[in-house]
Design a protein around this motif. Structure first.
Motif, PDB file in Angstrom:
ATOM      1  N   SER A   1      49.584  78.265  33.721  1.00  0.00           N
ATOM      2  CA  SER A   1      49.967  79.197  34.516  1.00  0.00           C
ATOM      3  C   SER A   1      50.008  79.040  35.989  1.00  0.00           C
ATOM      4  CB  SER A   1      49.181  80.435  34.094  1.00  0.00           C
ATOM      5  OG  SER A   1      47.776  80.202  34.687  1.00  0.00           O
TER       6      SER A   1
ATOM      7  N   GLU B   1      47.923  92.489  28.014  1.00  0.00           N
ATOM      8  CA  GLU B   1      48.686  93.184  29.285  1.00  0.00           C
ATOM      9  C   GLU B   1      48.683  94.642  28.954  1.00  0.00           C
ATOM     10  OE1 GLU B   1      50.584  94.455  32.465  1.00  0.00           O
ATOM     11  OE2 GLU B   1      49.421  92.636  31.924  1.00  0.00           O
TER      12      GLU B   1
ATOM     13  N   ALA C   1      54.561  97.849  32.309  1.00  0.00           N
ATOM     14  CA  ALA C   1      53.827  96.799  32.530  1.00  0.00           C
ATOM     15  C   ALA C   1      54.164  95.398  31.818  1.00  0.00           C
ATOM     16  CB  ALA C   1      52.326  97.383  32.395  1.00  0.00           C
TER      17      ALA C   1
ATOM     18  N   ASP D   1      57.312  94.061  33.168  1.00  0.00           N
ATOM     19  CA  ASP D   1      57.217  93.308  34.350  1.00  0.00           C
ATOM     20  C   ASP D   1      56.241  91.970  34.310  1.00  0.00           C
ATOM     21  OD1 ASP D   1      58.320  95.069  35.491  1.00  0.00           O
ATOM     22  OD2 ASP D   1      56.638  96.541  36.250  1.00  0.00           O
ATOM     23  N   ASN D   2      55.366  91.882  33.529  1.00  0.00           N
ATOM     24  CA  ASN D   2      54.248  90.907  33.539  1.00  0.00           C
ATOM     25  C   ASN D   2      54.324  89.886  32.243  1.00  0.00           C
ATOM     26  OD1 ASN D   2      53.138  91.839  36.119  1.00  0.00           O
ATOM     27  ND2 ASN D   2      52.038  93.500  34.770  1.00  0.00           N
ATOM     28  N   CYS D   3      54.916  90.199  31.194  1.00  0.00           N
ATOM     29  CA  CYS D   3      55.267  89.363  29.981  1.00  0.00           C
ATOM     30  C   CYS D   3      56.801  89.088  29.600  1.00  0.00           C
ATOM     31  CB  CYS D   3      54.658  90.026  28.899  1.00  0.00           C
ATOM     32  SG  CYS D   3      52.674  90.378  29.244  1.00  0.00           S
TER      33      CYS D   3
END
Length: 430
Positions: free
Chosen positions: A6, A135, A248, A251-253
């Motif tokens: 990551s 998340e 969320a 945006d993040n996954c």
């Protein structure tokens, strides 16, 4: 430099070492392609025979699935990859060789995969689902913490049942009866009278003999409770919270959603406010759609919820259910006592109810009457009754089922994939 998959974006054109497992591999004569995973993500390692020592290339071609290793090489940008980077391998150091790993790249049956759930979690698809689950949990804490809620942990062992005892796991608490909690709601009401706005996040249990794709025996619930919040206030919090967690994940996954083949255009439409339909109108709608099996006063089943949801692109609130099919603690509507101020939030795309919520009864005499009607007059509810005796206020709350929400946002078919180790009617292993 040791790093994780990551974090490789920080080390483009630099040499790094990653501790990883071999998820899969392929080779074409003079090049070996290693699909590596380290828990934080997946990356392709490229081993070119002409660029490494002979023993390194030989080792790379013979590595078995799920062997653990330290891989050293240079990080390069790779526009062809969804991840965006690859590892030009210079050296491989085997930590432990995996022999005859049972889950191969071929197709396996569901029962086989469930028997090997402890290993199935390593797959790219399951990794993506667990990352999305994480998340949603992270965003849940962010939403409630930033909106003035206090986290409170209700007990798992209880002496009473918020919604009746027919679907509870009973146990002995020394010399008295106890139950595994099916909801922390009653305790959260007490916490709201002390702290104003509270939420819990923990496991709940339902001894319901159901085998549908929407049901688990053990699942996790997020349960907010709010003093001085009435029915409309409660719905507003629900739609803002669901919109927040969906955004969320978007945006993040994004990589995880892509791995699962999720149509994100459907998720991008999930923005508050949400549509509503009353129970009365829902019954009429279903009759118009040919569902003559359901009558006013019946609860909705999965086919009914799905039919209603298909009429909307966003989650939809079904409000004002009949009093007789809902739990004892729900506040009746002001203009009619045969329905209560409650709502179920139905997810789109056939995923069913993800939230159940209501305004709670705050009048002591009415609550006592409801308890008696439901045969809940034991001393176990004395403390709950006392909440209405000392400074009672209107208050509301709801419960969101985490696994159904993960299934919907991820686009997976069955909730068994949305929890690390599912407990099903026929499964307590592993």
């Amino acid at each position: 430099m040791k790093t994780t998959i990551s974090e490789v974006h920080k080390y483009v054109d630099q040499e790094v070492t990653i501790g990883a497992w071999l998820a899969n591999k392929r080779s074409s004569g003079k090049i070996a392609f290693l699909q590596l995973r380290d828990g934080t993500g997946f990356i392709q390692g490229v081993v070119v025979k002409a660029e490494v020592d002979e023993d390194v290339f030989t080792k790379a071609k013979s590595i078995t699935q799920e062997t653990s290793m330290f891989v050293t090489g240079t990080i390069r940008k790779d526009e062809r990859s969804a991840f965006g980077y690859e590892l030009a391998v210079a050296n491989v150091e085997i930590i432990h060789e995996s022999v005859d790993y049972p889950i191969t790249p071929k197709e396996h049956g569901t029962e086989f995969l469930m028997d090997h759930r402890h290993l199935w979690l390593r797959s790219k698809r399951q990794h993506a689902v667990m990352k999305i689950r994480n998340e949603i949990i992270r965003a849940t804490y962010e939403f409630f913490n930033s909106n003035g809620f206090t986290k409170v942990d209700p007990p798992i062992l209880t002496g009473s049942a918020p919604e009746g005892t027919t679907e509870l796991f009973a146990t002995k608490y020394f010399d008295e009866d106890a139950y595994l909690s099916q909801s922390g709601q009653l305790y959260m009401e007490a916490a709201a009278m002390a702290l104003g706005k509270v939420f819990s996040f923990g496991p709940t249990f339902r001894a319901e003999k159901s085998k549908t794709r929407r049901h688990l025996i053990e699942f996790w619930m997020i349960e907010p409770e709010m003093a001085f919040y009435q029915f409309e206030d409660n719905l507003k919090v629900q739609e803002e919270y669901v919109s927040f967690i969906v955004q969320a994940v978007l945006d993040n996954c994004s990589l995880e959603l892509q791995t699962l083949g999720r149509d994100t255009t459907k998720l991008e439409k999930i923005v508050a406010p949400f549509p509503r339909i009353s129970y009365d109108d829902a019954i009429k709608f279903l009759h118009d759609k040919g569902f003559t099996d359901i009558q006013w006063g019946d609860d909705f089943g999965a086919p009914h919820e799905t039919a209603i949801a298909e009429n909307y692109e966003m989650p939809v609130f079904i409000t004002h259910y009949p009093t007789k099919i809902k739990p004892f603690y729900m506040q009746p509507a002001a203009d009619r006592d045969d329905v209560v101020l409650c709502a179920d939030l139905i997810a789109p795309e056939g995923y069913g109810e993800i939230i159940g919520g209501s305004e709670r009864i705050h009048d002591n005499q009415l609550l006592q009457k409801r308890l008696e009607e439901h045969g809940l007059t034991s001393d176990a509810y004395k403390w709950y009754n006392e909440l209405r005796q000392y400074g009672s206020v209107p208050h509301s709350g709801f419960g969101l089922g985490l696994e159904r929400t993960v299934a919907w946002i991820s686009g997976v078919d069955h909730v068994r994939e949305t929890i690390p180790f599912p407990r099903l009617l026929n499964r307590l292993y592993p």
